[in-house]
Motif scaffolding. Structure first.
Motif, short mmCIF file in Angstrom:
data_model
loop_
_atom_site.label_atom_id
_atom_site.label_comp_id
_atom_site.label_asym_id
_atom_site.label_seq_id
_atom_site.Cartn_x
_atom_site.Cartn_y
_atom_site.Cartn_z
N ARG A 158 0.85 -1.19 0.00
CA ARG A 158 0.00 0.00 0.00
C ARG A 158 0.89 1.24 0.00
O ARG A 158 0.98 1.97 1.00
N PRO A 159 1.55 1.51 -1.12
CA PRO A 159 2.53 2.62 -1.15
C PRO A 159 1.92 3.99 -0.95
O PRO A 159 2.61 4.92 -0.52
N ASP A 160 0.63 4.15 -1.24
CA ASP A 160 -0.01 5.45 -1.08
C ASP A 160 -0.56 5.67 0.33
O ASP A 160 -1.03 6.77 0.64
N GLY A 161 -0.53 4.65 1.15
CA GLY A 161 -1.01 4.79 2.52
C GLY A 161 0.09 5.27 3.45
O GLY A 161 1.26 4.90 3.28
N PRO A 162 -0.23 6.08 4.46
CA PRO A 162 0.82 6.62 5.35
C PRO A 162 1.28 5.66 6.44
O PRO A 162 2.39 5.80 6.95
N THR A 163 0.48 4.66 6.79
CA THR A 163 0.77 3.85 7.97
C THR A 163 2.06 3.06 7.83
O THR A 163 2.88 3.00 8.75
N GLY A 164 2.26 2.41 6.70
CA GLY A 164 3.47 1.62 6.51
C GLY A 164 4.72 2.46 6.61
O GLY A 164 5.73 2.03 7.20
N TRP A 165 4.69 3.67 6.04
CA TRP A 165 5.85 4.56 6.10
C TRP A 165 6.12 5.01 7.53
O TRP A 165 7.29 5.11 7.95
N LEU A 166 5.06 5.28 8.28
CA LEU A 166 5.23 5.61 9.69
C LEU A 166 5.92 4.48 10.44
O LEU A 166 6.88 4.69 11.18
N LEU A 167 5.43 3.25 10.23
CA LEU A 167 6.00 2.09 10.92
C LEU A 167 7.45 1.87 10.53
O LEU A 167 8.29 1.54 11.37
N LEU A 168 7.75 2.04 9.26
CA LEU A 168 9.12 1.86 8.79
C LEU A 168 10.06 2.84 9.50
O LEU A 168 11.15 2.45 9.96
N GLY A 169 9.63 4.08 9.62
CA GLY A 169 10.43 5.05 10.33
C GLY A 169 10.55 4.73 11.82
O GLY A 169 11.62 4.87 12.41
N ASP A 197 17.19 8.14 7.34
CA ASP A 197 16.20 7.33 6.62
C ASP A 197 14.86 7.37 7.35
O ASP A 197 13.80 7.49 6.73
N ALA A 198 14.92 7.25 8.68
CA ALA A 198 13.69 7.30 9.48
C ALA A 198 12.99 8.64 9.29
O ALA A 198 11.77 8.70 9.08
N GLU A 199 13.76 9.73 9.34
CA GLU A 199 13.19 11.06 9.14
C GLU A 199 12.52 11.15 7.77
O GLU A 199 11.41 11.70 7.64
N ARG A 200 13.16 10.59 6.75
CA ARG A 200 12.59 10.62 5.41
C ARG A 200 11.28 9.84 5.34
O ARG A 200 10.31 10.26 4.70
N HIS A 201 11.24 8.68 6.02
CA HIS A 201 10.01 7.88 6.02
C HIS A 201 8.88 8.61 6.75
O HIS A 201 7.72 8.55 6.33
#
Length: 289
Positions: A158-169, A197-201
């Motif tokens: 789900r690349p357009d969803g924010p949750t995965g990116w939050l978790l990755l960071g 990288d975390a900041e970017r995510h």
């Protein structure tokens, strides 16, 4: 209206429907009114009220396992994790394809149930919501490699969803903070790159949350976490994110507490004490100050 983040307006219309037509509605219509009301409350970060509305929604469809998955989410929001875990299991027994129930069961499983067991038990790990739940559990267990794998999968599905990116960071940042606290960071350059990288995510999560205008809880978490990452990279640079989070949700306990610490660091001790007290009363409303 809900998808446009006009939560208050949407809730007003839903409340009017409830007041004027509730008795005339079918059970399915009442389910939708209560569930949509819960969505507007989640958008405003009012999780306890949202949880109660999800339970009310499920009451309208007691024999529908997909509706009972909403009850499980509601119980989780009310922090009744044992009841949520048990109900999610019952829903999955009737409806094995319910990703909502699978995610609830993973997030609310007892601490002695390890993430490897949860991964083996679910048939739905190739779903973004379920992968996100597995990432959350991995983070709690401090299994950062597994957490990164699950969070990365969530962003890919789900690349357009924010949750995965939050978790990755969050996984990256937690891993590096633990190393810094233990003094086990032999490669300072690698640590800095990981925090960057975390900041970017977190930035990606913020952009996607603002773009969809639906994920205010994700937006708050991402702002608070990006503030933390920026403070590690360059002290004093995370203040803007905290201020934005505070203006979005001035009653959120975590935001209040972090903002209180910021005010204290700036020498605004009276304001810091006020914010800290407000954070405590928001988190523990029955506590005596």
């Amino acid at each position: 209206l809900v998808e446009q983040s006009e939560f208050q307006c949407a809730r007003l219309l839903l409340n009017r429907l409830r007041q004027r037509h509730w008795d005339k509605m079918t059970s399915r219509q009442r389910f939708r009114v209560a569930a949509n009301t819960a969505s507007t409350l989640m958008g405003d970060n009012r999780f306890s009220e949202a949880g109660r509305n999800l339970i009310e929604a499920a009451d309208q469809q007691p024999d529908d396992p997909s509706a009972q998955a909403f009850r499980a989410v509601g119980l989780e929001m009310l922090e009744d994790t044992s009841a949520a875990y048990e109900l999610a299991g019952k829903v999955l027994a009737q409806l094995p394809t319910s990703t909502m129930a699978a995610a609830v069961r993973i997030r609310t499983a007892p601490t002695e149930v390890r993430v490897a067991e949860l991964r083996t038990a679910t048939r739905l790990a190739n779903d973004a919501e379920v992968s996100g739940a597995l990432a959350v559990r991995s983070l709690r267990e401090k299994d950062y490699d597994q957490g990164l794998a699950f969070a990365t999968s969530a962003t890919q599905m789900r690349p357009d969803g924010p949750t995965g990116w939050l978790l990755l960071g969050q996984v990256l940042l937690a891993r590096e903070i633990e190393k810094l606290e233990k003094g086990t960071t032999p490669d300072q350059a690698f640590c800095r790159r990981s925090v960057q990288d975390a900041e970017r995510h977190f930035t990606t999560a913020i952009e996607k949350a603002k773009g969809t205008q639906r994920s205010h809880p994700v937006l708050l978490d991402a702002l608070v976490n990006r503030s933390k990452a920026r403070e590690i990279l360059a002290p004093g640079t995370g203040t803007g994110d905290l201020e934005e989070a505070y203006h979005i949700s001035p009653k959120d306990p975590e935001v209040l507490f972090k903002y209180a610490l910021q005010q204290d660091a700036r020498g605004n001790s009276e304001e810091a004490v006020r914010l800290a007290r407000e954070a405590s009363s928001s988190r523990f409303p029955n506590a005596k100050m």
